[in-house]
Design a protein around this motif. Structure first.
Motif, PDB file in Angstrom:
ATOM      1  N   LYS A  55       1.664   2.738  -0.240  1.00  0.00           N
ATOM      2  CA  LYS A  55       0.507   2.118  -0.875  1.00  0.00           C
ATOM      3  C   LYS A  55       0.976   0.983  -1.787  1.00  0.00           C
ATOM      4  O   LYS A  55       1.467   1.227  -2.890  1.00  0.00           O
ATOM      5  N   PRO A  56       0.882  -0.272  -1.333  1.00  0.00           N
ATOM      6  CA  PRO A  56       1.313  -1.399  -2.177  1.00  0.00           C
ATOM      7  C   PRO A  56       0.504  -1.454  -3.467  1.00  0.00           C
ATOM      8  O   PRO A  56      -0.721  -1.279  -3.444  1.00  0.00           O
ATOM      9  N   PRO A  57       1.169  -1.688  -4.610  1.00  0.00           N
ATOM     10  CA  PRO A  57       0.427  -1.779  -5.868  1.00  0.00           C
ATOM     11  C   PRO A  57      -0.480  -3.007  -5.940  1.00  0.00           C
ATOM     12  O   PRO A  57      -1.444  -3.018  -6.689  1.00  0.00           O
ATOM     13  N   ARG A  58      -0.148  -4.035  -5.151  1.00  0.00           N
ATOM     14  CA  ARG A  58      -0.989  -5.228  -5.055  1.00  0.00           C
ATOM     15  C   ARG A  58      -1.198  -5.546  -3.579  1.00  0.00           C
ATOM     16  O   ARG A  58      -0.346  -5.234  -2.753  1.00  0.00           O
ATOM     17  N   PRO A  59      -2.335  -6.145  -3.230  1.00  0.00           N
ATOM     18  CA  PRO A  59      -2.607  -6.399  -1.806  1.00  0.00           C
ATOM     19  C   PRO A  59      -1.649  -7.428  -1.212  1.00  0.00           C
ATOM     20  O   PRO A  59      -1.331  -8.446  -1.832  1.00  0.00           O
ATOM     21  N   LEU A 182      15.510   9.979  -0.110  1.00  0.00           N
ATOM     22  CA  LEU A 182      14.824   8.927   0.646  1.00  0.00           C
ATOM     23  C   LEU A 182      13.422   8.693   0.105  1.00  0.00           C
ATOM     24  O   LEU A 182      12.983   7.546  -0.059  1.00  0.00           O
ATOM     25  N   HIS A 183      12.693   9.778  -0.191  1.00  0.00           N
ATOM     26  CA  HIS A 183      11.340   9.648  -0.741  1.00  0.00           C
ATOM     27  C   HIS A 183      11.375   8.986  -2.120  1.00  0.00           C
ATOM     28  O   HIS A 183      10.505   8.161  -2.440  1.00  0.00           O
ATOM     29  N   ASN A 184      12.375   9.327  -2.923  1.00  0.00           N
ATOM     30  CA  ASN A 184      12.500   8.704  -4.250  1.00  0.00           C
ATOM     31  C   ASN A 184      12.774   7.203  -4.120  1.00  0.00           C
ATOM     32  O   ASN A 184      12.188   6.385  -4.843  1.00  0.00           O
ATOM     33  N   GLU A 185      13.664   6.850  -3.189  1.00  0.00           N
ATOM     34  CA  GLU A 185      13.961   5.433  -2.967  1.00  0.00           C
ATOM     35  C   GLU A 185      12.745   4.698  -2.412  1.00  0.00           C
ATOM     36  O   GLU A 185      12.500   3.534  -2.749  1.00  0.00           O
ATOM     37  N   LEU A 186      11.974   5.385  -1.574  1.00  0.00           N
ATOM     38  CA  LEU A 186      10.760   4.786  -1.015  1.00  0.00           C
ATOM     39  C   LEU A 186       9.764   4.466  -2.121  1.00  0.00           C
ATOM     40  O   LEU A 186       9.185   3.367  -2.152  1.00  0.00           O
ATOM     41  N   ASN A 187       9.573   5.406  -3.040  1.00  0.00           N
ATOM     42  CA  ASN A 187       8.651   5.180  -4.155  1.00  0.00           C
ATOM     43  C   ASN A 187       9.112   4.013  -5.024  1.00  0.00           C
ATOM     44  O   ASN A 187       8.299   3.192  -5.471  1.00  0.00           O
ATOM     45  N   LYS A 188      10.415   3.923  -5.259  1.00  0.00           N
ATOM     46  CA  LYS A 188      10.952   2.817  -6.066  1.00  0.00           C
ATOM     47  C   LYS A 188      10.740   1.474  -5.355  1.00  0.00           C
ATOM     48  O   LYS A 188      10.381   0.476  -5.995  1.00  0.00           O
ATOM     49  N   ALA A 189      10.981   1.461  -4.040  1.00  0.00           N
ATOM     50  CA  ALA A 189      10.828   0.218  -3.282  1.00  0.00           C
ATOM     51  C   ALA A 189       9.390  -0.276  -3.317  1.00  0.00           C
ATOM     52  O   ALA A 189       9.129  -1.468  -3.478  1.00  0.00           O
ATOM     53  N   VAL A 190       8.435   0.647  -3.181  1.00  0.00           N
ATOM     54  CA  VAL A 190       7.025   0.267  -3.226  1.00  0.00           C
ATOM     55  C   VAL A 190       6.655  -0.235  -4.617  1.00  0.00           C
ATOM     56  O   VAL A 190       5.935  -1.231  -4.765  1.00  0.00           O
ATOM     57  N   THR A 191       7.133   0.446  -5.641  1.00  0.00           N
ATOM     58  CA  THR A 191       6.843   0.029  -7.014  1.00  0.00           C
ATOM     59  C   THR A 191       7.340  -1.383  -7.283  1.00  0.00           C
ATOM     60  O   THR A 191       6.671  -2.179  -7.948  1.00  0.00           O
ATOM     61  N   ALA A 198      11.202  -0.662   1.947  1.00  0.00           N
ATOM     62  CA  ALA A 198      10.310   0.490   2.100  1.00  0.00           C
ATOM     63  C   ALA A 198      10.107   0.825   3.582  1.00  0.00           C
ATOM     64  O   ALA A 198      10.097   2.000   3.966  1.00  0.00           O
ATOM     65  N   ALA A 199       9.960  -0.205   4.407  1.00  0.00           N
ATOM     66  CA  ALA A 199       9.753   0.024   5.837  1.00  0.00           C
ATOM     67  C   ALA A 199      10.978   0.673   6.472  1.00  0.00           C
ATOM     68  O   ALA A 199      10.861   1.575   7.306  1.00  0.00           O
ATOM     69  N   LYS A 200      12.174   0.245   6.056  1.00  0.00           N
ATOM     70  CA  LYS A 200      13.396   0.825   6.614  1.00  0.00           C
ATOM     71  C   LYS A 200      13.585   2.270   6.142  1.00  0.00           C
ATOM     72  O   LYS A 200      14.034   3.132   6.910  1.00  0.00           O
ATOM     73  N   LEU A 201      13.232   2.526   4.883  1.00  0.00           N
ATOM     74  CA  LEU A 201      13.302   3.896   4.372  1.00  0.00           C
ATOM     75  C   LEU A 201      12.314   4.792   5.113  1.00  0.00           C
ATOM     76  O   LEU A 201      12.623   5.928   5.466  1.00  0.00           O
TER      77      LEU A 201
END
Length: 209
Positions: A55-59, A182-191, A198-201
């Motif tokens: 979920k991107p924080p901005r569009p 991986l989930h933690n890194e994904l959340n950081k990448a999205v933030t 994020a896509a690679k994770l």
């Protein structure tokens, strides 16, 4: 000319050229695949639309277009990949507002990113699928990942003349991380709005499921 409906099989990346992606489309009533080489930004946008967990924080640009269309009652009815010239696909976005239909030219990657957000069908002409569609030959070894042949296919497409600017690919390092990491890194990448990472994770998480 008859239209053939397509569905998105997934996004594959080259094993030999980092940063090179291919969108793999599959005919709904058949086994042929239509591979389309796309850029990293478009690959991110399509992957985010496919993966509901991101979920991107901005569009993103395609999200902004969707929000704009919703605000002004514009409906995206369908996308048609209508032309193939020198290996480049051309597409049209069929929109409607106040019962008036408009046809808008678009890059195929952009058109598909929008189709996902509008839940609109994707079509191509049978002549294009006859020309560019291929059958994937999957390995008889069921233990091998399904996207192995997709990656090889991307390399074959690139060898035929497609080139994309590349960057270093850290995906190998992701294989050493646990699912939780991986989930933690994904959340950081999205933030941090690093959607390529994020896509690679997300791809690595999907492989573990």
């Amino acid at each position: 000319m008859s239209l053939v409906r397509l569905k998105i099989k997934g996004i594959s990346y080259s094993q030999t050229q980092n940063g090179a992606y291919a969108l793999i489309l599959n005919e709904v009533e058949g086994d042929r695949k239509l591979p389309i080489v796309i850029g990293a930004f478009e690959a991110q946008s399509i992957a985010i639309a496919l993966e509901k967990e991101i979920k991107p924080p901005r569009p993103l640009t395609h999200d902004l277009f969707k929000n704009f269309a919703d605000r002004y009652d514009i409906i995206l009815k369908q996308v048609i990949i209508h032309k193939l010239i020198d290996g480049v696909f051309y597409s049209s976005v069929i929109c409607e507002r106040d019962k008036v239909e408009e046809i808008i030219d678009a890059r195929t990657s952009d058109a598909i990113a929008l189709a996902l957000r509008f839940d609109a069908p994707i079509f191509t002409y049978k002549t294009i699928l006859d020309k560019a569609g291929i059958f994937l030959k999957f390995s008889s070894n069921d233990d091998e990942p399904e996207n192995m042949d997709d990656s090889i296919m991307v390399d074959e497409i690139l060898q035929e003349g497609e080139t994309i600017e590349i960057e270093s690919d850290p995906s190998d390092a992701y294989r050493e991380l646990t699912i939780e990491e991986l989930h933690n890194e994904l959340n950081k990448a999205v933030t941090h709005e690093d959607y390529e990472k994020a896509a690679k994770l997300r791809d690595e998480i999907s492989k573990r499921k």
